[in-house]
Design a protein around this motif. Structure first.
Motif, mmCIF file in Angstrom:
data_model
loop_
_atom_site.group_PDB
_atom_site.id
_atom_site.type_symbol
_atom_site.label_atom_id
_atom_site.label_comp_id
_atom_site.label_asym_id
_atom_site.label_seq_id
_atom_site.Cartn_x
_atom_site.Cartn_y
_atom_site.Cartn_z
ATOM 1 N N GLY A 159 -2.918 5.939 5.348
ATOM 2 C CA GLY A 159 -3.370 5.089 4.248
ATOM 3 C C GLY A 159 -2.869 3.660 4.307
ATOM 4 O O GLY A 159 -3.645 2.713 4.144
ATOM 5 N N ARG A 192 -0.505 9.866 3.606
ATOM 6 C CA ARG A 192 0.649 8.968 3.533
ATOM 7 C C ARG A 192 0.897 8.243 4.857
ATOM 8 O O ARG A 192 1.481 7.157 4.862
ATOM 9 N N PHE A 217 -6.474 2.296 3.295
ATOM 10 C CA PHE A 217 -6.784 2.776 1.951
ATOM 11 C C PHE A 217 -6.796 1.628 0.953
ATOM 12 O O PHE A 217 -5.878 0.798 0.921
ATOM 13 N N GLY A 251 0.599 4.011 -2.835
ATOM 14 C CA GLY A 251 0.362 5.415 -2.527
ATOM 15 C C GLY A 251 1.396 6.327 -3.157
ATOM 16 O O GLY A 251 1.063 7.396 -3.689
ATOM 17 N N SER A 290 0.824 -1.202 0.000
ATOM 18 C CA SER A 290 0.000 0.000 0.000
ATOM 19 C C SER A 290 0.864 1.259 0.000
ATOM 20 O O SER A 290 0.501 2.270 -0.611
ATOM 21 N N TRP A 306 -6.766 5.732 -2.660
ATOM 22 C CA TRP A 306 -5.558 6.448 -3.076
ATOM 23 C C TRP A 306 -5.857 7.364 -4.259
ATOM 24 O O TRP A 306 -5.340 8.490 -4.332
#
Length: 314
Positions: free
Chosen positions: A205, A202, A217, A89, A85, A222
């Motif tokens: 997420g 950041r 997220f 991101g 992730s 995102w």
């Protein structure tokens, strides 16, 4: 003239035809395959049994709920991070731009058309069971809305007289509506706001929920975060300089005379005060254009009279 499918036609020769039934009886001329198909109901596949998307909730809905944390901050608690992730991101958001001047306020008017912050929060739909949903909502709210220091001090002074004592930081989580009525908030300038909001995205997420083992997220979240940062960078979310967005409409006698404000930010008052009530004033069916225009004119007249009289009372 008779029009039909060729497969439904049969040739008939009276000289060679032999009737085994009465000529008056009804003959089924449909092919056997077609007749069998028409008597069978179509089978509709059930996709619900194969897919389980889980419950999601809008961050905008979480804003009005009790966001009081079980602990002050998650910084001291080790939380697992989903590396996939994190990479996703970074790929979607791109590198964070280096900004020399991150002043909280400036005098540049970038746009006269602004995005409603309420709709920005409702752009995010996150897992309704993720353990960090409240943390993320609080951090995103605090990054966007900066409290007016004078109002904050008044609330803290009043809170010290309560039993138990209350502070602004506590009330904004337990009583968000009350805080919005008694404290003005400012949305910072684009450069400062983008830095704060991007840091929240950041940080939270890729954090993994201990129960579901999934990050906060998804891929769609995102992408939404990228759209929000673009709105912020273009100046569509920051408060316009030199334009007062709050009006004092009274005092709260139950809270030692704290001022009560009405905020002009966003379109909620317009949608609730006009759009919602127009439908009840319009004819349901069988109306001409002249009839609809007359109903709208009547609604505008009564609405303006009611609003003007309420303003005079203030």
């Amino acid at each position: 003239m008779v029009v039909c499918l060729r497969s439904h036609l049969r040739s008939f020769d009276p000289a060679t035809a032999q009737f085994t039934e009465s000529p008056t009886s009804t003959t089924n001329i449909l092919p056997q395959k077609l007749a069998a198909t028409s008597s069978t109901e179509p089978q509709i596949p059930n996709h619900d049994t194969d897919q389980d998307t889980g419950g999601v909730i809008s961050v905008g809905d979480l804003l009005d709920s009790d966001l009081s944390p079980p602990f002050e901050s998650p910084n001291g608690i080790p939380l697992p991070i989903d590396e996939a992730s994190v990479k996703l991101g970074e790929k979607v958001l791109g590198p964070e731009p280096v900004v020399d001047d991150e002043s909280e306020f400036d005098d540049t008017l970038r746009s006269r058309v602004l995005k409603d912050p309420f709709h920005v929060f409702n752009m995010f739909y996150i897992s309704a069971t993720h353990s960090l949903r409240a943390h993320f909502t609080r951090e995103l709210r605090d990054a966007i809305f900066v409290p007016d220091q004078e109002d904050k001090q008044r609330i803290n002074a009043w809170g010290e007289t309560q039993n138990p004592p209350q502070k602004y930081e506590t009330l904004r989580n337990s009583s968000p509506r009350w805080i919005r009525e008694h404290c003005r908030h400012i949305i910072p300038a684009p450069k400062k706001l983008r830095s704060l909001v991007s840091r929240v995205f950041r940080t939270y997420g890729p954090l993994v929920d201990p129960q579901s083992k999934k990050p906060l997220f998804t891929h769609e979240n995102w992408k939404t975060a990228k759209h929000v940062l673009e709105l912020i960078q273009n100046g569509y979310l920051s408060d316009p300089p030199g334009i007062p967005l709050y009006t004092m409409v009274g005092i709260d006698k139950k809270a030692a005379g704290l001022p009560v404000y009405r905020c002009a930010r966003g379109t909620n008052s317009t949608e609730g005060g006009v759009h919602k009530h127009i439908r009840a004033r319009l004819p349901k069916c069988g109306a001409s254009i002249r009839h609809v225009v007359a109903c709208l004119s009547d609604f505008v007249l009564h609405h303006n009279q009611r609003v003007s009289s309420s303003c005079l009372d203030l």
